[in-house]
Design a protein around this motif. Structure first.
Motif, PDB file in Angstrom:
ATOM      1  N   THR A   1      49.272  65.284  60.060  1.00 25.44           N
ATOM      2  CA  THR A   1      49.111  66.441  60.933  1.00 25.44           C
ATOM      3  C   THR A   1      47.987  67.312  60.395  1.00 25.44           C
ATOM      4  OG1 THR A   1      50.776  67.638  59.698  1.00 25.44           O
ATOM      5  CG2 THR A   1      51.505  66.434  61.641  1.00 25.44           C
ATOM      6  N   GLN A   2      47.244  67.936  61.315  1.00 26.28           N
ATOM      7  CA  GLN A   2      46.118  68.757  60.916  1.00 26.28           C
ATOM      8  C   GLN A   2      46.524  70.219  60.851  1.00 26.28           C
ATOM      9  OE1 GLN A   2      43.752  66.988  64.279  1.00 26.28           O
ATOM     10  NE2 GLN A   2      42.102  67.302  62.834  1.00 26.28           N
ATOM     11  N   PRO A   3      46.153  70.942  59.820  1.00 31.33           N
ATOM     12  CA  PRO A   3      46.434  72.372  59.798  1.00 31.33           C
ATOM     13  C   PRO A   3      45.627  73.071  60.884  1.00 31.33           C
ATOM     14  CG  PRO A   3      44.976  71.783  57.995  1.00 31.33           C
ATOM     15  CD  PRO A   3      45.421  70.483  58.629  1.00 31.33           C
ATOM     16  N   LYS A   4      46.218  74.068  61.513  1.00 30.47           N
ATOM     17  CA  LYS A   4      45.528  74.793  62.568  1.00 30.47           C
ATOM     18  C   LYS A   4      44.600  75.827  61.961  1.00 30.47           C
ATOM     19  CE  LYS A   4      48.912  74.400  66.324  1.00 30.47           C
ATOM     20  NZ  LYS A   4      49.891  73.530  65.688  1.00 30.47           N
ATOM     21  N   GLY A   5      43.361  75.880  62.492  1.00 29.07           N
ATOM     22  CA  GLY A   5      42.432  76.914  62.093  1.00 29.07           C
ATOM     23  C   GLY A   5      42.794  78.225  62.761  1.00 29.07           C
ATOM     24  N   GLU A   6      42.078  79.284  62.392  1.00 27.39           N
ATOM     25  CA  GLU A   6      42.389  80.609  62.928  1.00 27.39           C
ATOM     26  C   GLU A   6      42.235  80.651  64.441  1.00 27.39           C
ATOM     27  OE1 GLU A   6      40.907  85.261  62.457  1.00 27.39           O
ATOM     28  OE2 GLU A   6      40.214  83.720  61.054  1.00 27.39           O
ATOM     29  N   THR A   7      41.187  80.026  64.973  1.00 25.58           N
ATOM     30  CA  THR A   7      40.968  80.042  66.415  1.00 25.58           C
ATOM     31  C   THR A   7      42.113  79.336  67.146  1.00 25.58           C
ATOM     32  OG1 THR A   7      38.570  80.059  66.114  1.00 25.58           O
ATOM     33  CG2 THR A   7      39.391  79.396  68.282  1.00 25.58           C
ATOM     34  N   GLU A   8      42.543  78.220  66.595  1.00 29.65           N
ATOM     35  CA  GLU A   8      43.649  77.491  67.217  1.00 29.65           C
ATOM     36  C   GLU A   8      44.950  78.290  67.165  1.00 29.65           C
ATOM     37  OE1 GLU A   8      44.016  73.386  65.964  1.00 29.65           O
ATOM     38  OE2 GLU A   8      41.860  73.298  65.607  1.00 29.65           O
TER      39      GLU A   8
END
Length: 264
Positions: free
Chosen positions: A33-40
């Protein structure tokens, strides 16, 4: 809300609620799973409060910054699905699937898209794929059961709900949709009683009112159905919905399948 869409949107409301929880479900160890960036994260917050245009804009920005981001593409897919921009949703989700075929959330959102487009058989295929990856996935179980009810395969739907409730015994959307499935399958008394119990929940009770209105209408209790819909839609939409349910009741009493009438 257009009157002709009221019953469909009410019946799949629990599914949409369950899809919000997918990212919190446990995934197989093989899935990265990918960590979500701030924009996401901000986009996800916008989506959670139904600001779908803003969530789509932000997920587009996140995907442009990182074209390999599955979470951004899934976010785009579900945002465009909510905006009824189905081709754009499909393009985003197909790309997400190319990048990671072992992420259940991708398959769940493809299932949700198919269900919104009123293709329940296709939706089941996607939800089954998610369940092959994670057999207790809440959104996949809920989505598959809703799709089966759409097809008037109520006994099969209730088997899926029962399976889901073994893992999630107090989940409100599951219980609400299970109750509606019971009603549509002919067990109107037990289904109605369960929904009336859920109605007493101080935090979420109102969310079951649309399903309970369907149950009352199919039981010939049009006054009670009207009371459940009051405040959910305009008077004109209430009248249109009650006429629709009355037509469904005629087939229901004749033993004909009515799932498609409730979900479209």
């Amino acid at each position: 809300m257009r009157a002709e869409m009221v019953s469909r949107l009410a019946a799949i409301s629990a599914l949409l609620g369950a899809l919000l929880m997918v990212s919190g479900c446990s995934l197989p160890a093989a899935v990265n799973t990918q960590p979500k960036g701030e924009t996401e994260q901000v986009a996800e917050a916008a989506w959670s409060v139904s600001d779908y245009e803003e969530s789509a804009r932000l997920f587009e920005l996140a995907a442009a910054r990182d074209p390999q981001s599955v979470t951004a593409l899934v976010g785009l897919g579900k945002s465009y699905t909510a905006l009824a921009q189905y081709n754009r949703a499909q393009n985003a989700l197909f790309r997400a699937r190319e990048l990671n075929r072992r992420n259940p959330e991708v398959h769940n959102q493809l299932g949700n898209l198919a269900l919104q487009e009123m293709h329940p058989k296709t939706a089941i295929e996607h939800f089954d794929e998610a369940l092959r990856l994670d057999r207790t996935n809440l959104a996949a179980l809920t989505g598959k059961a809703v799709s089966l009810d759409y097809l008037s395969r109520h006994a099969e739907a209730q088997d899926v709900y029962t399976r889901a409730l073994q893992t999630w015994p107090t989940n409100f959307p599951l219980l609400s949709n299970y109750a509606l499935s019971q009603v549509l399958g002919g067990s109107i008394g037990s289904g109605t009683r369960l929904m009336e119990e859920l109605l007493r929940d101080p935090g979420r009770g109102d969310s079951v009112r649309a399903n309970l209105a369907i149950a009352y209408a199919l039981d010939g209790r049009s006054r009670d159905a009207r009371a459940m819909l009051s405040g959910l839609m305009s008077d004109a939409d209430i009248e249109a919905s009650l006429r629709h349910y009355a037509a469904a009741r005629q087939d229901y009493l004749a033993g004909k399948p009515i799932g498609y009438m409730i979900f479209q």
